[in-house]
Scaffold this active site. Sequence first.
Site, PDB file in Angstrom:
ATOM      1  N   ARG A 126      52.594  27.251 -23.430  1.00  0.00           N
ATOM      2  CA  ARG A 126      51.824  27.873 -22.372  1.00  0.00           C
ATOM      3  C   ARG A 126      50.612  28.600 -22.960  1.00  0.00           C
ATOM      4  NH1 ARG A 126      51.192  27.698 -16.875  1.00  0.00           N
ATOM      5  NH2 ARG A 126      51.370  29.726 -15.866  1.00  0.00           N
TER       6      ARG A 126
ATOM      7  N   THR B 172      48.297  19.309 -11.830  1.00  0.00           N
ATOM      8  CA  THR B 172      49.115  19.465 -13.043  1.00  0.00           C
ATOM      9  C   THR B 172      49.707  18.080 -13.224  1.00  0.00           C
ATOM     10  OG1 THR B 172      49.633  21.779 -12.642  1.00  0.00           O
ATOM     11  CG2 THR B 172      51.262  20.593 -13.898  1.00  0.00           C
TER      12      THR B 172
ATOM     13  N   THR C 162      49.398  21.341 -17.908  1.00  0.00           N
ATOM     14  CA  THR C 162      48.424  21.598 -16.852  1.00  0.00           C
ATOM     15  C   THR C 162      47.152  22.247 -17.365  1.00  0.00           C
ATOM     16  OG1 THR C 162      48.200  22.652 -14.671  1.00  0.00           O
ATOM     17  CG2 THR C 162      49.357  23.925 -16.339  1.00  0.00           C
TER      18      THR C 162
ATOM     19  N   SER D 192      54.685  30.897 -14.793  1.00  0.00           N
ATOM     20  CA  SER D 192      54.483  29.522 -14.328  1.00  0.00           C
ATOM     21  C   SER D 192      55.566  29.135 -13.330  1.00  0.00           C
ATOM     22  CB  SER D 192      54.563  28.584 -15.536  1.00  0.00           C
ATOM     23  OG  SER D 192      54.494  27.232 -15.133  1.00  0.00           O
TER      24      SER D 192
ATOM     25  N   GLY E 147      52.333  20.699  -8.674  1.00  0.00           N
ATOM     26  CA  GLY E 147      52.309  21.210  -7.301  1.00  0.00           C
ATOM     27  C   GLY E 147      52.273  22.724  -7.176  1.00  0.00           C
TER      28      GLY E 147
HETATM   29  O1  DON Z   1      52.054  26.896 -14.227  1.00  0.00           O
HETATM   30  C1  DON Z   1      51.984  26.799 -13.022  1.00  0.00           C
HETATM   31  O2  DON Z   1      52.917  27.008 -12.271  1.00  0.00           O
HETATM   32  C2  DON Z   1      50.670  26.346 -12.408  1.00  0.00           C
HETATM   33  N1  DON Z   1      49.591  26.592 -13.325  1.00  0.00           N
HETATM   34  C3  DON Z   1      50.785  24.906 -12.047  1.00  0.00           C
HETATM   35  C4  DON Z   1      49.560  24.415 -11.333  1.00  0.00           C
HETATM   36  C5  DON Z   1      49.823  23.168 -10.597  1.00  0.00           C
HETATM   37  O3  DON Z   1      50.901  22.642 -10.581  1.00  0.00           O
HETATM   38  C6  DON Z   1      48.716  22.621  -9.844  1.00  0.00           C
HETATM   39  N2  DON Z   1      49.076  21.277  -9.422  1.00  0.00           N
HETATM   40  N3  DON Z   1      49.355  20.662  -8.579  1.00  0.00           N
END
Ligand code: DON
Length: 563
Positions: A89, A373, A391, A444, A465
């Site tokens: 991360r 993502t 992501t 996250s 998502g």
């Molecule tokens: O880490 C996370 O939860 C977010 N940065 C994820 C972002 C995401 O899934 C956007 N996509 N659809």
Amino acid sequence: LVTLALAAAPLAAQPDEPVRAQHAMVVTIHHDATDAGVSILKQGGNAVDAAVAVGFALAVVHPQAGNIGGGGFMLIRDHTGKTHFLDYREKAPAAATADMYLDAEKNVIPNLSTVGYKSSGVPGTVAGLVYAQRHFGKLTHQQDMAPSIAFATNGYVLTAPEADNLHHKTLAQFPTSARIFQRDGDFYKEGDTFRQPELAATLTRIAANPDDFYKGEMAKQIAAFEQANGGLITASDLAAYEVKDRAPIIGNYRGYKIITAPPPSSGGLVLVEILNILSGYHLRKVGPDRSAAQVHLITEAFRRAYMDRADYLGDPDFTPQPIAQMTNRRYAAAWRKTIRRNKPTPSADLVRPAGFMPPPPTLQPAAHESTQTTHFSIVDAEGNAVANTYTLNNTFGSGVTVDGLGFLLNDEMDDFASKQGVPNMFGLIQGPANSIAPGKRPLSCMTPTIVLRDGKVAWVLGTPGGATIITTVANVFLSVADQGLNIQQAVDAPRFHNQYLPDAVMLEPGFSDATVNGLRSMGYNLRIGRHWGDAECIAVDLHTGELSGGQDHRHNYGKAAGY
Ligand code: DON
């Protein structure tokens, strides 16, 4: 995915059967990346080599989410049963401060945490993939990176939706991004070959010296670029970046063992709490898959677990996380008693069962939005399994491409609470545990998950998502584990989501009238919207060992393939 959904209509008729293979399987959102993974397996690489190859390949062929300028999580379960959760991360730069996205009146400055130079955390992807390769791979960096270098050098052919995705308005704001991805306005079209020579050179340098990105000449280039443009990332931030090999969260549901994401993801704790609450029902007897009666109970579990997410979770290296408490089955049973028959509990009325968790701070309502993502799943012939979600956060991340290096930087800083009680771009409200601090990882939702039955891998699961990631993994898991859907049907089935606040149930198109009307008559506030997520998953037949790849038909350029 708001930007990728074609229309608010059910998925077009698609084959209901997964792709099947006897030995190994790779499922990703991009056919070229899948082919790269399969070719690495056939060269003698294991699932981790294939994951490294796919991870670098998606940075080329799926630039809105695949990345080397972002971060993510890789869950590995090897054939001997050992598990590793690689946390790569992003981290907040040393210069980050708790109120860096607030104006003088302490209001959140729009877009500062989501677009541009100040929105990026220190990228972790290169460190994560290199760590995975060094510790668990069988081939060399050069072998695992060869496909990505070839895609960047020779180009790949764009489908219509991929060409369309490149029109994204954030890219147009930054000259290098506009030049590379949009040819300064002469946009790529369906059938065009998209080459990325600067990215090819960057990948070639990383393959030759995997430490260049963090400690070498490349680190200096990134830091100089940041400094010239008002970004916060310095050479010492890059040098200080480290991958964490963490113990996964473990849950149990009806004889299945769930191996899933620990903090700084909220995914595993929330997923296990949801399943613990639901384990007191026999969902199959409650009604058919996606009937109003089932959606009701599952939604009530979602709502309760997301409340805990909002109040407690953050980076475990900064704030102790209530892991034992949130996964306590007696706590789940106490929550279950508060679920009413055929009637929602308004989120504002939820009262957390006493005696399990400390008291929460005050919270406010939020709006939901979704972006990009990507997740991929791999099982090799030896039985090693990898679930990887990574992501840039938003679609194309911050929109900023590093000059001369050709890769996009994330806007992961928005996953922190810019201000407590104010929703982030996913409408998520978060507590003090997720405030910004130097060197901290933002909370996250990413939930790469491996499910076992009798000690054998049964499913490899995950999705993008944003806030909907955890409920999507729950939707897919419950459909295969409780309802007997095959993995293809489960990933394609319409999803439903509740995240505590806002107090609404989001539905994808495709639910029956009976379900929609049933939920409305119980009193649910429904928001029927567009599709979200992209669950690229694998099922393993426990008796024959046959592998099934479920490639999400919400996108038309992905692929499940094996041998
Ligand atoms: O880490 C996370 O939860 C977010 N940065 C994820 C972002 C995401 O899934 C956007 N996509 N659809």
